[in-house]
Structures are given as C-alpha cells and as structure tokens.
Scaffold this motif. Structure first.
Motif, PDB file in Angstrom:
ATOM      1  N   ILE A  42     -63.298  31.174 -11.186  1.00 13.94           N
ATOM      2  CA  ILE A  42     -62.549  32.133 -11.446  1.00 13.94           C
ATOM      3  C   ILE A  42     -61.278  32.320 -11.783  1.00 13.94           C
ATOM      4  CG2 ILE A  42     -61.293  34.212 -10.219  1.00 13.94           C
ATOM      5  CD1 ILE A  42     -63.129  34.091  -8.593  1.00 13.94           C
ATOM      6  N   SER A  43     -61.100  31.807 -13.156  1.00 19.86           N
ATOM      7  CA  SER A  43     -59.808  31.891 -13.865  1.00 19.86           C
ATOM      8  C   SER A  43     -58.368  32.484 -13.760  1.00 19.86           C
ATOM      9  CB  SER A  43     -60.566  31.334 -15.769  1.00 19.86           C
ATOM     10  OG  SER A  43     -60.021  32.774 -16.016  1.00 19.86           O
ATOM     11  N   SER A  44     -57.495  32.121 -13.654  1.00 16.67           N
ATOM     12  CA  SER A  44     -56.489  33.268 -13.339  1.00 16.67           C
ATOM     13  C   SER A  44     -55.300  32.303 -14.221  1.00 16.67           C
ATOM     14  CB  SER A  44     -55.755  32.916 -11.608  1.00 16.67           C
ATOM     15  OG  SER A  44     -55.572  31.983 -11.868  1.00 16.67           O
ATOM     16  N   PRO A  45     -54.705  33.530 -15.107  1.00 15.00           N
ATOM     17  CA  PRO A  45     -52.946  33.207 -15.777  1.00 15.00           C
ATOM     18  C   PRO A  45     -52.288  32.407 -14.725  1.00 15.00           C
ATOM     19  CG  PRO A  45     -52.914  35.232 -14.927  1.00 15.00           C
ATOM     20  CD  PRO A  45     -53.892  34.769 -14.509  1.00 15.00           C
ATOM     21  N   SER A  46     -51.755  31.420 -15.788  1.00 14.69           N
ATOM     22  CA  SER A  46     -50.717  30.697 -15.709  1.00 14.69           C
ATOM     23  C   SER A  46     -49.975  31.028 -15.240  1.00 14.69           C
ATOM     24  CB  SER A  46     -50.615  29.440 -16.412  1.00 14.69           C
ATOM     25  OG  SER A  46     -49.284  28.890 -16.498  1.00 14.69           O
ATOM     26  N   PRO A  47     -49.422  30.862 -14.367  1.00 12.43           N
ATOM     27  CA  PRO A  47     -47.351  31.567 -13.486  1.00 12.43           C
ATOM     28  C   PRO A  47     -46.587  31.249 -14.950  1.00 12.43           C
ATOM     29  CG  PRO A  47     -47.584  29.423 -13.070  1.00 12.43           C
ATOM     30  CD  PRO A  47     -48.518  29.744 -13.539  1.00 12.43           C
ATOM     31  N   TRP A  48     -46.050  30.492 -15.785  1.00 12.28           N
ATOM     32  CA  TRP A  48     -45.656  30.449 -16.884  1.00 12.28           C
ATOM     33  C   TRP A  48     -45.419  31.239 -17.934  1.00 12.28           C
ATOM     34  CZ3 TRP A  48     -41.293  28.106 -15.463  1.00 12.28           C
ATOM     35  CH2 TRP A  48     -41.036  26.675 -14.233  1.00 12.28           C
ATOM     36  N   GLN A  49     -44.731  31.680 -18.525  1.00 12.96           N
ATOM     37  CA  GLN A  49     -44.733  32.766 -19.610  1.00 12.96           C
ATOM     38  C   GLN A  49     -42.670  32.598 -20.962  1.00 12.96           C
ATOM     39  OE1 GLN A  49     -45.644  37.301 -19.905  1.00 12.96           O
ATOM     40  NE2 GLN A  49     -43.785  37.311 -20.103  1.00 12.96           N
ATOM     41  N   VAL A  50     -43.063  32.139 -21.541  1.00 15.11           N
ATOM     42  CA  VAL A  50     -42.330  32.527 -22.610  1.00 15.11           C
ATOM     43  C   VAL A  50     -42.152  33.663 -23.738  1.00 15.11           C
ATOM     44  CG1 VAL A  50     -42.048  29.512 -22.266  1.00 15.11           C
ATOM     45  CG2 VAL A  50     -42.911  30.530 -24.013  1.00 15.11           C
ATOM     46  N   ARG A  51     -40.766  33.935 -24.184  1.00 17.84           N
ATOM     47  CA  ARG A  51     -40.424  34.411 -25.443  1.00 17.84           C
ATOM     48  C   ARG A  51     -39.792  33.833 -26.328  1.00 17.84           C
ATOM     49  NH1 ARG A  51     -39.929  38.294 -20.757  1.00 17.84           N
ATOM     50  NH2 ARG A  51     -42.217  40.316 -20.116  1.00 17.84           N
ATOM     51  N   GLY A 223     -33.608  43.439 -28.364  1.00 13.19           N
ATOM     52  CA  GLY A 223     -34.773  42.186 -28.331  1.00 13.19           C
ATOM     53  C   GLY A 223     -36.060  42.667 -28.596  1.00 13.19           C
ATOM     54  N   ALA A 224     -36.142  42.285 -30.065  1.00 17.45           N
ATOM     55  CA  ALA A 224     -37.971  42.341 -29.962  1.00 17.45           C
ATOM     56  C   ALA A 224     -38.572  41.090 -30.534  1.00 17.45           C
ATOM     57  CB  ALA A 224     -38.059  43.245 -31.513  1.00 17.45           C
ATOM     58  N   GLY A 225     -39.301  40.371 -29.807  1.00 13.72           N
ATOM     59  CA  GLY A 225     -40.403  39.345 -30.051  1.00 13.72           C
ATOM     60  C   GLY A 225     -41.542  39.566 -29.763  1.00 13.72           C
ATOM     61  N   VAL A 226     -42.126  38.054 -29.742  1.00 13.98           N
ATOM     62  CA  VAL A 226     -43.218  36.920 -29.506  1.00 13.98           C
ATOM     63  C   VAL A 226     -43.313  37.422 -27.881  1.00 13.98           C
ATOM     64  CG1 VAL A 226     -45.442  36.129 -30.309  1.00 13.98           C
ATOM     65  CG2 VAL A 226     -44.021  37.056 -31.677  1.00 13.98           C
ATOM     66  N   THR A 227     -44.421  36.679 -27.319  1.00 17.62           N
ATOM     67  CA  THR A 227     -45.394  36.532 -26.314  1.00 17.62           C
ATOM     68  C   THR A 227     -45.515  35.822 -26.059  1.00 17.62           C
ATOM     69  OG1 THR A 227     -44.032  38.322 -25.037  1.00 17.62           O
ATOM     70  CG2 THR A 227     -45.684  37.408 -23.505  1.00 17.62           C
ATOM     71  N   TYR A 228     -45.749  34.704 -24.703  1.00 22.58           N
ATOM     72  CA  TYR A 228     -47.794  33.964 -24.668  1.00 22.58           C
ATOM     73  C   TYR A 228     -46.649  33.057 -22.980  1.00 22.58           C
ATOM     74  CZ  TYR A 228     -50.216  29.566 -25.524  1.00 22.58           C
ATOM     75  OH  TYR A 228     -51.642  29.108 -25.061  1.00 22.58           O
ATOM     76  N   ARG A 229     -48.117  34.186 -22.772  1.00 21.69           N
ATOM     77  CA  ARG A 229     -48.210  33.064 -21.433  1.00 21.69           C
ATOM     78  C   ARG A 229     -49.921  32.384 -21.242  1.00 21.69           C
ATOM     79  NH1 ARG A 229     -48.860  37.090 -16.801  1.00 21.69           N
ATOM     80  NH2 ARG A 229     -48.868  35.321 -15.050  1.00 21.69           N
ATOM     81  N   PHE A 230     -49.205  31.117 -20.850  1.00 21.47           N
ATOM     82  CA  PHE A 230     -49.671  29.859 -20.606  1.00 21.47           C
ATOM     83  C   PHE A 230     -51.478  30.521 -19.652  1.00 21.47           C
ATOM     84  CE2 PHE A 230     -45.784  28.462 -21.894  1.00 21.47           C
ATOM     85  CZ  PHE A 230     -46.092  27.887 -22.964  1.00 21.47           C
TER      86      PHE A 230
END
Length: 230
Positions: A42-51, A223-230
């Motif tokens: 079962i895959s789970s998302p990475s705990p790291w995220q950047v914006r 602010g407004a921008g882009v999110t990336y979840r690893f």
C-alpha cells in the motif's frame, strides 16, 4: 505348519486390500496445496512537500519617533518569489518553513515626508498547521507559528546616517488551501499575518539630532503558486 494354496490366495487378497485402503487414506490426508500469499504493498504519500509562490508583502504603515510625536513612519510594499518546505507528521498535522527575502523603503510621515533609507529583510517563519483532508482535491489548512525577522544591507538617504533596524521575533497566523491536480501537483493560495514591531535608530538626521523609535511593520504575506508533494 503347511499353508494350503486356497488359504495362501485368501491371505494375499487380504494384504492387497489392506494396502489399497491405506494408500487411499494416505491420499485423503495429503495436505492441500496452499496458494502463495502475495503481500499487498500500500503506497502512502511522502511526508515532504514544497511550494513555490509569488508573494505580496503588504506592510502596516505605523511607527513612532521618540524625539517628536509629529513624525511617523511608513514602509514600501513589495512582490517577491518565495519557497516553503512542509513536513507532514500525520495526514492532518504539518510544519511549514517559509524562505524568502524582501526590502522595505522607510519614510517619515506627518510633519514632513523624508526618505530615511532602505533595509533588506529575511523573515523565516515556522508554522504548525492543521490540514482538512475530507474535501477531496480541495485541501484547506490553518496554522500559527513564529517569525524571526533579520534586517541586513541597510542604507540611509537624505541626510540620515547609520540607519539601524533591529532584528526581532514576531508571531504568525496563517490560512490557505491546496487544490491538488493529481497525486503530486497542485495549486496553492496562502495568507499570513506577521505581528512584528521592532526598534530602529539613526545616528544623524536632518533634524540635527539622533532619532530612534518603534517600527510597527505587521505585514500581510499574500501568496499564490504551485505545490509539489513528493
């Protein structure tokens, strides 16, 4: 003792029947073949995220000059690039660190509008957030934390000398949302309020005396921008 041929035949038939029955019973007792068990991953998302955001810094034009109540202070607003890094402890709880730098031009108000100078500002802000996760791709959050504002490359103008705006701590409140386009990418909108009041001084001024006071900056960070979840 002599075994007759008839008895011998009966004896052999009995043994054969017994062996056949034993073989059949042994076949029934053979263990059933067990299908191999495949572990489900079962895959789970990475705990790291950047914006990455475009950030508007909107200051509160408030401040004081100790030597004269006829003067106040105002600061310029700016738009800057900003990066934040988030770590999710659970699906709902995360910590976010924002990194960016900006500058503010400082002017007096009131009795006279004078250009005091300019100070660059590095305001790293750490917030603890609660994320709402039951709204599908729409993921709002709220947060609160602490800010430490560092002023550097300070320059003076118009007869002011040795401008010095002190580094100081402030509190931060936050609200925003991510709208996830897929598992990794999303769009972000975020608003923070920083409560920042610090000391300032100049050694010389057009008024002929050193000046000092309080700079109440209290910026909104929108602010407004882009999110990336690893």
């Amino acid at each position: 003792m002599t075994i007759s041929s008839r008895n011998y035949a009966r004896w052999m038939v009995g043994i054969s029947a017994g062996l056949f029955a034993f073989g059949a019973a042994a076949a029934d007792m053979a263990p059933a073949q067990v299908a191999p068990v495949v572990d489900e991953v079962i895959s789970s998302p990475s705990p790291w995220q950047v914006r990455v955001r475009a950030l508007g810094v909107i200051t509160k034009d408030s401040g004081s000059v100790d030597q004269s109540s006829a003067y106040g202070l105002e600061y310029s607003d700016t738009v800057i690039p900003e990066v934040d890094i988030s770590y999710f402890f659970t699906d709902n709880i995360a910590a976010e660190l924002i990194l960016g730098t900006t500058y503010a031009k400082i002017n007096t108000t009131g009795a006279a509008d004078l250009d005091v100078g300019k100070a660059w500002l590095l305001p790293p802000t750490l917030t603890l957030q609660y994320h709402f996760t039951d709204l599908g791709a729409f993921k709002p959050y709220v947060g609160a934390g602490i800010n430490y504002s560092m002023f550097y490359n300070q320059s003076d103008k118009g007869g002011f000398k040795n401008l010095d705006v002190k580094n100081d701590f402030g509190w931060a409140l936050q609200a925003g949302f991510d709208y996830m386009l897929d598992e990794h990418w999303g769009l972000n909108f975020d608003v923070k309020k920083i409560f920042l009041e610090t000391d300032w001084k100049v050694d010389n001024s057009p008024l002929g005396v050193p000046l000092s006071g309080k700079a109440k900056i209290d910026p909104w960070l929108i602010g407004a921008g882009v999110t990336y979840r690893f």
